[in-house]
Write a protein that holds these residues in place. Sequence first.
Motif, PDB file in Angstrom:
ATOM      1  N   PRO A  90      52.917  51.993  49.501  1.00  0.00           N
ATOM      2  CA  PRO A  90      53.222  51.289  48.254  1.00  0.00           C
ATOM      3  C   PRO A  90      52.562  49.916  48.212  1.00  0.00           C
ATOM      4  CG  PRO A  90      55.111  51.232  49.710  1.00  0.00           C
ATOM      5  CD  PRO A  90      54.111  52.156  50.359  1.00  0.00           C
ATOM      6  N   PRO A  91      52.341  49.384  47.002  1.00  0.00           N
ATOM      7  CA  PRO A  91      51.808  48.019  46.892  1.00  0.00           C
ATOM      8  C   PRO A  91      52.771  47.026  47.541  1.00  0.00           C
ATOM      9  CG  PRO A  91      51.729  49.149  44.766  1.00  0.00           C
ATOM     10  CD  PRO A  91      52.545  50.008  45.682  1.00  0.00           C
ATOM     11  N   ALA A  92      52.235  45.939  48.055  1.00  0.00           N
ATOM     12  CA  ALA A  92      53.057  44.920  48.712  1.00  0.00           C
ATOM     13  C   ALA A  92      54.009  44.270  47.730  1.00  0.00           C
ATOM     14  CB  ALA A  92      52.158  43.868  49.360  1.00  0.00           C
ATOM     15  N   GLU A  93      53.642  44.252  46.464  1.00  0.00           N
ATOM     16  CA  GLU A  93      54.489  43.689  45.412  1.00  0.00           C
ATOM     17  C   GLU A  93      54.290  44.498  44.148  1.00  0.00           C
ATOM     18  OE1 GLU A  93      51.427  40.235  43.834  1.00  0.00           O
ATOM     19  OE2 GLU A  93      52.969  39.717  45.309  1.00  0.00           O
ATOM     20  N   PRO A  94      55.240  44.442  43.214  1.00  0.00           N
ATOM     21  CA  PRO A  94      55.083  45.220  41.980  1.00  0.00           C
ATOM     22  C   PRO A  94      53.784  44.865  41.249  1.00  0.00           C
ATOM     23  CG  PRO A  94      57.310  44.348  42.157  1.00  0.00           C
ATOM     24  CD  PRO A  94      56.507  43.695  43.251  1.00  0.00           C
ATOM     25  N   LEU A  95      53.054  45.898  40.832  1.00  0.00           N
ATOM     26  CA  LEU A  95      51.775  45.684  40.166  1.00  0.00           C
ATOM     27  C   LEU A  95      51.745  46.437  38.844  1.00  0.00           C
ATOM     28  CD1 LEU A  95      49.113  46.131  43.011  1.00  0.00           C
ATOM     29  CD2 LEU A  95      49.844  43.990  41.942  1.00  0.00           C
ATOM     30  N   ALA A  96      51.364  45.744  37.780  1.00  0.00           N
ATOM     31  CA  ALA A  96      51.032  46.454  36.548  1.00  0.00           C
ATOM     32  C   ALA A  96      49.747  47.227  36.802  1.00  0.00           C
ATOM     33  CB  ALA A  96      50.846  45.475  35.394  1.00  0.00           C
ATOM     34  N   THR A  97      49.696  48.469  36.332  1.00  0.00           N
ATOM     35  CA  THR A  97      48.552  49.324  36.656  1.00  0.00           C
ATOM     36  C   THR A  97      47.464  49.291  35.585  1.00  0.00           C
ATOM     37  OG1 THR A  97      49.713  51.200  35.676  1.00  0.00           O
ATOM     38  CG2 THR A  97      49.968  50.854  38.041  1.00  0.00           C
ATOM     39  N   TRP A  98      47.854  49.102  34.341  1.00  0.00           N
ATOM     40  CA  TRP A  98      46.882  49.161  33.244  1.00  0.00           C
ATOM     41  C   TRP A  98      46.863  47.829  32.516  1.00  0.00           C
ATOM     42  CZ3 TRP A  98      42.868  51.981  32.319  1.00  0.00           C
ATOM     43  CH2 TRP A  98      42.275  51.997  31.050  1.00  0.00           C
ATOM     44  N   ALA A  99      45.662  47.301  32.294  1.00  0.00           N
ATOM     45  CA  ALA A  99      45.516  45.972  31.685  1.00  0.00           C
ATOM     46  C   ALA A  99      44.806  46.065  30.342  1.00  0.00           C
ATOM     47  CB  ALA A  99      44.759  45.050  32.625  1.00  0.00           C
ATOM     48  N   GLY A 100      45.250  46.962  29.510  1.00  0.00           N
ATOM     49  CA  GLY A 100      44.759  47.022  28.131  1.00  0.00           C
ATOM     50  C   GLY A 100      43.518  47.847  27.953  1.00  0.00           C
ATOM     51  N   LEU A 142      44.191  50.247  45.097  1.00  0.00           N
ATOM     52  CA  LEU A 142      43.735  51.633  45.224  1.00  0.00           C
ATOM     53  C   LEU A 142      42.533  51.738  46.152  1.00  0.00           C
ATOM     54  CD1 LEU A 142      43.936  53.104  41.583  1.00  0.00           C
ATOM     55  CD2 LEU A 142      45.427  53.613  43.536  1.00  0.00           C
ATOM     56  N   ARG A 143      41.642  50.769  46.086  1.00  0.00           N
ATOM     57  CA  ARG A 143      40.449  50.790  46.928  1.00  0.00           C
ATOM     58  C   ARG A 143      40.859  50.866  48.403  1.00  0.00           C
ATOM     59  NH1 ARG A 143      38.173  46.047  45.367  1.00  0.00           N
ATOM     60  NH2 ARG A 143      37.310  46.962  43.472  1.00  0.00           N
ATOM     61  N   THR A 144      41.907  50.114  48.744  1.00  0.00           N
ATOM     62  CA  THR A 144      42.404  50.117  50.123  1.00  0.00           C
ATOM     63  C   THR A 144      43.209  51.376  50.422  1.00  0.00           C
ATOM     64  OG1 THR A 144      42.489  47.697  50.178  1.00  0.00           O
ATOM     65  CG2 THR A 144      43.855  48.896  51.782  1.00  0.00           C
ATOM     66  N   ALA A 145      44.104  51.723  49.496  1.00  0.00           N
ATOM     67  CA  ALA A 145      45.025  52.839  49.744  1.00  0.00           C
ATOM     68  C   ALA A 145      44.311  54.180  49.821  1.00  0.00           C
ATOM     69  CB  ALA A 145      46.097  52.869  48.652  1.00  0.00           C
ATOM     70  N   LEU A 146      43.193  54.314  49.098  1.00  0.00           N
ATOM     71  CA  LEU A 146      42.466  55.579  49.064  1.00  0.00           C
ATOM     72  C   LEU A 146      41.380  55.671  50.122  1.00  0.00           C
ATOM     73  CD1 LEU A 146      42.048  55.956  45.194  1.00  0.00           C
ATOM     74  CD2 LEU A 146      43.563  57.308  46.668  1.00  0.00           C
ATOM     75  N   ALA A 147      41.133  54.583  50.854  1.00  0.00           N
ATOM     76  CA  ALA A 147      40.094  54.594  51.889  1.00  0.00           C
ATOM     77  C   ALA A 147      40.470  55.565  52.999  1.00  0.00           C
ATOM     78  CB  ALA A 147      39.899  53.194  52.461  1.00  0.00           C
ATOM     79  N   ALA A 148      39.454  56.177  53.585  1.00  0.00           N
ATOM     80  CA  ALA A 148      39.700  57.109  54.689  1.00  0.00           C
ATOM     81  C   ALA A 148      40.350  56.372  55.863  1.00  0.00           C
ATOM     82  CB  ALA A 148      38.386  57.744  55.133  1.00  0.00           C
ATOM     83  N   PRO A 171      37.780  49.261  53.616  1.00  0.00           N
ATOM     84  CA  PRO A 171      37.198  49.407  52.285  1.00  0.00           C
ATOM     85  C   PRO A 171      36.201  48.306  51.989  1.00  0.00           C
ATOM     86  CG  PRO A 171      39.409  48.531  52.109  1.00  0.00           C
ATOM     87  CD  PRO A 171      39.205  48.876  53.556  1.00  0.00           C
ATOM     88  N   ASP A 172      35.066  48.707  51.452  1.00  0.00           N
ATOM     89  CA  ASP A 172      34.062  47.766  50.968  1.00  0.00           C
ATOM     90  C   ASP A 172      34.532  47.198  49.635  1.00  0.00           C
ATOM     91  OD1 ASP A 172      31.567  47.083  49.292  1.00  0.00           O
ATOM     92  OD2 ASP A 172      30.772  47.237  51.343  1.00  0.00           O
ATOM     93  N   ALA A 173      34.178  45.955  49.330  1.00  0.00           N
ATOM     94  CA  ALA A 173      34.613  45.327  48.074  1.00  0.00           C
ATOM     95  C   ALA A 173      34.172  46.125  46.866  1.00  0.00           C
ATOM     96  CB  ALA A 173      34.069  43.901  47.981  1.00  0.00           C
ATOM     97  N   ASP A 174      33.028  46.834  46.983  1.00  0.00           N
ATOM     98  CA  ASP A 174      32.531  47.617  45.853  1.00  0.00           C
ATOM     99  C   ASP A 174      32.745  49.115  46.042  1.00  0.00           C
ATOM    100  OD1 ASP A 174      31.529  45.337  44.547  1.00  0.00           O
ATOM    101  OD2 ASP A 174      29.734  45.370  45.821  1.00  0.00           O
ATOM    102  N   SER A 175      33.384  49.491  47.152  1.00  0.00           N
ATOM    103  CA  SER A 175      33.537  50.913  47.448  1.00  0.00           C
ATOM    104  C   SER A 175      34.416  51.597  46.411  1.00  0.00           C
ATOM    105  CB  SER A 175      34.165  51.082  48.837  1.00  0.00           C
ATOM    106  OG  SER A 175      34.459  52.430  49.081  1.00  0.00           O
ATOM    107  N   GLY A 176      33.940  52.724  45.907  1.00  0.00           N
ATOM    108  CA  GLY A 176      34.740  53.526  44.995  1.00  0.00           C
ATOM    109  C   GLY A 176      34.862  52.977  43.605  1.00  0.00           C
ATOM    110  N   ASP A 177      34.158  51.887  43.284  1.00  0.00           N
ATOM    111  CA  ASP A 177      34.331  51.294  41.960  1.00  0.00           C
ATOM    112  C   ASP A 177      33.942  52.261  40.840  1.00  0.00           C
ATOM    113  OD1 ASP A 177      35.402  49.013  42.871  1.00  0.00           O
ATOM    114  OD2 ASP A 177      33.752  47.681  42.332  1.00  0.00           O
ATOM    115  N   GLU A 178      32.862  53.045  41.049  1.00  0.00           N
ATOM    116  CA  GLU A 178      32.449  53.970  39.997  1.00  0.00           C
ATOM    117  C   GLU A 178      33.510  55.022  39.755  1.00  0.00           C
ATOM    118  OE1 GLU A 178      28.836  57.079  38.819  1.00  0.00           O
ATOM    119  OE2 GLU A 178      28.780  55.990  40.721  1.00  0.00           O
TER     120      GLU A 178
END
Length: 408
Positions: free
Chosen positions: A67-77, A88-94, A99-106
């Motif tokens: 889980p996130p360390a603190e509550p996070l809004a997921t969608w920003a408009g 997500l970049r961290t949580a989804l990393a193998a 995780p690279d700062a740009d990893s998975g951005d696409e």
Amino acid sequence: MARRLVFADVAHQYSVAPVADAPVCVVELVPEEGSGARAVEYLRQGDTVARAVSALDATGGATALDPPAEPLATWAGTRLNEDFTAYLRTALAAPGQAPDADSGDESLEALGPVMLLRTHAGEQQPYTEVLMCTRIRAIGALFVRVAQFGHSVDSDLGELVTAAFKHRTELEDFVRVEGNAYRGYEKDIEIEEKVTLIDDASIWSLTKSMWTAVENGDFPGFITDPGYELTRWHFVQHNFEVLAPDDEVGHYAFQENLEGKYRLKMKKFSKDSLRRVETFRKGLEIPGADFEDYLAREFPDLRFRRLPGFRRTKFDINVQSVTTGHCFGIETDEVTLSDTTGRKMRQVETEYLETRRHAGMDATSIDTELSRLTSLVEAHLARLGIAAERGLYSKLSFLRDCSQPADR
């Protein structure tokens, strides 16, 4: 009642090339008390805060993420919230991979709020409502129910989301194409109640007050139409009463536009009533504004009398019922006669507009929801200390009352 917001590649909803490795993420939202079903649900940024997050694999299996360390809004408009993207970049990393700062951005950029699941537990037969995203605005996202399905109590998250994806295509083109999103029941029939203000009041201040009240949840079961909350109108109108024959009596009105043309609004009703026939002719050219000549030429079998013209200003709050999908206008207007008296009338009209297409549409609830909305308007006026009278008092009745009785 559990609510789960599904973020996925928009290729799940639209005919676009899928993005390789785009994940399917399921966000657990704050649960809702009660067991009421919803035709629509509207999520602002603050409504998308994640309580837990899971990811689906290629076989549909769900894996809970840290889980996130603190509550996070997921969608920003218009995109995923930046902090949630970083999470997500961290949580989804193998495992074991930094995780690279740009990893998975696409792959993450491909995600949108595709679906909302509302799972009703504690029922004899648990079931899940499938609501697909039908509108995205900077202020929030709107979802509409396309289906619901029953399932066992012990169905896991992966099974629920997989089943929901199978149902997502129901009503598909009424959901993903905004121009197809509505159905209007009772063609050419206006369905409207009136609340006539007895006290003087600023209709602009009143409109803003009611708009704020709807946004604050003081009109239970109604939300403003996202991205179309308020519309403002002004008309100069030339009025005629239809006196005969009896089956054609009513009110004809010519409304000016800025191109020097007119729209003719034709209402047919023998007395003030909830439902009235209403049709239009648009783009009329009437040389010299000779309305009598036009009426005599176009409607030779009708008998008219001219009534005072007026200027009309109208501020509309556009709302919809979350339980029935019916859309209504809370329309506050001020009419000022164009004659020397300058007499005024102020009203709040509640009008059925159309119904957002959804699974379980039902026209029989229109009158009930309209009446409930009018009662909420009355209660709001009472809280403001504004005296008013609920009824069906029409503009035609107002004009009649301001004129000499017709010679019938």
